[in-house]
Motif scaffolding. Structure first.
Motif, PDB file in Angstrom:
ATOM      1  N   PHE A 102      41.538  28.193  33.961  1.00  0.00           N
ATOM      2  CA  PHE A 102      40.194  27.681  34.243  1.00  0.00           C
ATOM      3  C   PHE A 102      39.147  28.208  33.271  1.00  0.00           C
ATOM      4  CE2 PHE A 102      42.071  27.675  38.666  1.00  0.00           C
ATOM      5  CZ  PHE A 102      42.361  26.316  38.642  1.00  0.00           C
ATOM      6  N   GLY A 103      39.404  29.381  32.708  1.00  0.00           N
ATOM      7  CA  GLY A 103      38.421  29.984  31.817  1.00  0.00           C
ATOM      8  C   GLY A 103      38.131  29.185  30.567  1.00  0.00           C
ATOM      9  N   TRP A 104      39.055  28.294  30.172  1.00  0.00           N
ATOM     10  CA  TRP A 104      38.831  27.476  28.978  1.00  0.00           C
ATOM     11  C   TRP A 104      37.966  26.251  29.259  1.00  0.00           C
ATOM     12  CZ3 TRP A 104      40.470  29.211  24.309  1.00  0.00           C
ATOM     13  CH2 TRP A 104      41.449  30.212  24.302  1.00  0.00           C
ATOM     14  N   PHE A 105      37.824  25.892  30.543  1.00  0.00           N
ATOM     15  CA  PHE A 105      37.218  24.605  30.863  1.00  0.00           C
ATOM     16  C   PHE A 105      35.894  24.700  31.619  1.00  0.00           C
ATOM     17  CE2 PHE A 105      41.872  24.069  30.814  1.00  0.00           C
ATOM     18  CZ  PHE A 105      41.974  23.207  29.730  1.00  0.00           C
ATOM     19  N   VAL A 106      35.601  25.837  32.229  1.00  0.00           N
ATOM     20  CA  VAL A 106      34.349  25.984  32.964  1.00  0.00           C
ATOM     21  C   VAL A 106      33.212  26.192  31.965  1.00  0.00           C
ATOM     22  CG1 VAL A 106      33.068  27.313  34.669  1.00  0.00           C
ATOM     23  CG2 VAL A 106      35.534  26.965  34.952  1.00  0.00           C
ATOM     24  N   PRO A 107      32.206  25.314  31.969  1.00  0.00           N
ATOM     25  CA  PRO A 107      31.105  25.444  30.996  1.00  0.00           C
ATOM     26  C   PRO A 107      30.453  26.827  31.041  1.00  0.00           C
ATOM     27  CG  PRO A 107      30.982  23.334  32.140  1.00  0.00           C
ATOM     28  CD  PRO A 107      32.044  24.131  32.830  1.00  0.00           C
ATOM     29  N   PHE A 108      30.087  27.290  29.892  1.00  0.00           N
ATOM     30  CA  PHE A 108      29.445  28.586  29.681  1.00  0.00           C
ATOM     31  C   PHE A 108      30.447  29.743  29.857  1.00  0.00           C
ATOM     32  CE2 PHE A 108      25.945  25.817  31.152  1.00  0.00           C
ATOM     33  CZ  PHE A 108      25.206  25.821  29.988  1.00  0.00           C
ATOM     34  N   LEU A 109      31.209  29.737  30.942  1.00  0.00           N
ATOM     35  CA  LEU A 109      32.214  30.786  31.098  1.00  0.00           C
ATOM     36  C   LEU A 109      33.281  30.692  30.008  1.00  0.00           C
ATOM     37  CD1 LEU A 109      32.799  30.975  34.962  1.00  0.00           C
ATOM     38  CD2 LEU A 109      31.499  32.540  33.506  1.00  0.00           C
ATOM     39  N   LEU A 111      32.849  30.411  27.065  1.00  0.00           N
ATOM     40  CA  LEU A 111      32.389  31.141  25.880  1.00  0.00           C
ATOM     41  C   LEU A 111      32.709  32.632  25.968  1.00  0.00           C
ATOM     42  CD1 LEU A 111      28.875  29.482  25.419  1.00  0.00           C
ATOM     43  CD2 LEU A 111      31.044  28.851  24.324  1.00  0.00           C
ATOM     44  N   ARG A 112      33.161  33.073  27.137  1.00  0.00           N
ATOM     45  CA  ARG A 112      33.405  34.499  27.338  1.00  0.00           C
ATOM     46  C   ARG A 112      34.774  34.821  27.944  1.00  0.00           C
ATOM     47  NH1 ARG A 112      32.699  38.047  31.706  1.00  0.00           N
ATOM     48  NH2 ARG A 112      32.332  40.211  31.062  1.00  0.00           N
ATOM     49  N   VAL A 113      35.206  34.027  28.937  1.00  0.00           N
ATOM     50  CA  VAL A 113      36.377  34.392  29.729  1.00  0.00           C
ATOM     51  C   VAL A 113      37.666  34.507  28.908  1.00  0.00           C
ATOM     52  CG1 VAL A 113      37.881  33.665  31.628  1.00  0.00           C
ATOM     53  CG2 VAL A 113      35.406  33.550  31.879  1.00  0.00           C
ATOM     54  N   PRO A 114      38.021  33.524  28.048  1.00  0.00           N
ATOM     55  CA  PRO A 114      39.279  33.674  27.302  1.00  0.00           C
ATOM     56  C   PRO A 114      39.314  34.945  26.460  1.00  0.00           C
ATOM     57  CG  PRO A 114      38.511  31.409  27.201  1.00  0.00           C
ATOM     58  CD  PRO A 114      37.399  32.199  27.806  1.00  0.00           C
ATOM     59  N   ARG A 115      38.182  35.272  25.812  1.00  0.00           N
ATOM     60  CA  ARG A 115      38.131  36.508  25.027  1.00  0.00           C
ATOM     61  C   ARG A 115      38.317  37.730  25.923  1.00  0.00           C
ATOM     62  NH1 ARG A 115      37.882  40.930  24.242  1.00  0.00           N
ATOM     63  NH2 ARG A 115      36.892  42.173  22.620  1.00  0.00           N
ATOM     64  N   TRP A 142      36.323  31.344  16.222  1.00  0.00           N
ATOM     65  CA  TRP A 142      36.535  30.197  17.104  1.00  0.00           C
ATOM     66  C   TRP A 142      35.204  29.649  17.625  1.00  0.00           C
ATOM     67  CZ3 TRP A 142      39.327  26.297  18.383  1.00  0.00           C
ATOM     68  CH2 TRP A 142      39.227  25.708  19.647  1.00  0.00           C
ATOM     69  N   LEU A 143      34.306  30.544  18.056  1.00  0.00           N
ATOM     70  CA  LEU A 143      33.007  30.095  18.552  1.00  0.00           C
ATOM     71  C   LEU A 143      32.192  29.424  17.446  1.00  0.00           C
ATOM     72  CD1 LEU A 143      31.870  33.017  20.900  1.00  0.00           C
ATOM     73  CD2 LEU A 143      32.913  30.826  21.529  1.00  0.00           C
ATOM     74  N   VAL A 144      32.237  29.995  16.251  1.00  0.00           N
ATOM     75  CA  VAL A 144      31.529  29.383  15.124  1.00  0.00           C
ATOM     76  C   VAL A 144      32.106  28.001  14.828  1.00  0.00           C
ATOM     77  CG1 VAL A 144      31.085  29.557  12.642  1.00  0.00           C
ATOM     78  CG2 VAL A 144      30.813  31.568  14.106  1.00  0.00           C
ATOM     79  N   TYR A 145      33.426  27.881  14.904  1.00  0.00           N
ATOM     80  CA  TYR A 145      34.076  26.590  14.651  1.00  0.00           C
ATOM     81  C   TYR A 145      33.654  25.555  15.692  1.00  0.00           C
ATOM     82  CZ  TYR A 145      37.709  23.060  14.192  1.00  0.00           C
ATOM     83  OH  TYR A 145      38.372  21.879  14.047  1.00  0.00           O
TER      84      TYR A 145
END
Length: 225
Positions: A102-109, A111-115, A142-145
């Motif tokens: 779920f961490g890859w798909f929940v908006p805003f989260l 940006l942090r959860v997978p890391r 990844w975030l820059v990309y």
């Protein structure tokens, strides 16, 4: 007595590495193609060759998007299994296993959860003193990309030669950064898998040598009472 074992995610890691390598290769080709198109356009105007190159870039960008989605599947499977192993090695802090998906798909989260999850698995699996810079480099690139792709997707390869050249000039560093993200991601997958393989060997040896522990923990026959 039941003994927990570590199952290094070798198969999922190989699939993830193959996908990441394919992404890196495709992005490198697209970056080179964009540079070629910029060179063709530098003289002014839109040549027929430059038009065809831009068509190739448009198709290649769509293919890269699809390849990224396909690569996400083995990467998430690998991370799920690596996170499961981390529970055996040393229960990591932070986000639980459901957030691996779920961490890859929940908006805003996302940006942090997978890391955070990869970092927790790294800390649980890596030997003492092992630097976590690969994880940080992977997530930063990844975030820059992601930001670069979102920005460049709003621009079209149409119009004057100058406009197309400007769009391609923006796209080149985005593609190069994507290559870096894929390479760092592959490095993280490879190193974490190796760390967990080392733990699996040590745990199997410890279980085998423990007093009163016999075959079942290692897949053998029980010793007679």
């Amino acid at each position: 007595m039941t003994h927990q074992i570590i199952k290094p995610p070798r198969a999922a890691a190989l699939a993830a590495l193959a996908g990441l390598a394919a992404n890196a290769l495709l992005l490198a080709v697209l970056a080179g193609t964009a540079i070629w198109a910029i060179a063709l356009l530098s003289g002014g105007g839109v040549t027929s060759t430059a038009d065809r190159v831009c068509d190739v870039l448009a198709v290649g960008s769509a293919a890269e998007y699809g390849l990224t989605l396909l690569t996400a599947v083995p990467v998430i499977v690998w991370l799920w299994r690596a996170r499961t192993n981390a529970d055996v090695i040393d229960i990591p802090d932070g986000w639980g296993r459901p957030w691996v998906v779920f961490g890859w798909f929940v908006p805003f989260l996302n940006l942090r959860v997978p890391r955070a999850i990869v970092g927790a698995v790294w800390r649980a699996s890596a030997p003492p003193g092992a630097s976590i810079w690969q994880v940080n480099a992977w997530w930063a690139t990844w975030l820059v990309y992601l930001a670069g792709v979102r920005l460049s997707s709003r621009l079209t390869l149409a119009g004057t030669g100058g406009h197309i050249g400007n769009v391609l000039t923006l796209y080149v560093p985005v593609a190069v950064d994507g290559v870096a993200a894929a390479v760092f991601g592959a490095l993280v997958v490879w190193r974490l898998t190796r760390f967990q393989e080392d733990h699996a060997v040590r745990l199997a040896a410890a279980v085998a040598s423990a007093p009163g522990v016999h075959g079942p923990a290692l897949g053998g026959e029980p010793a007679p009472a």
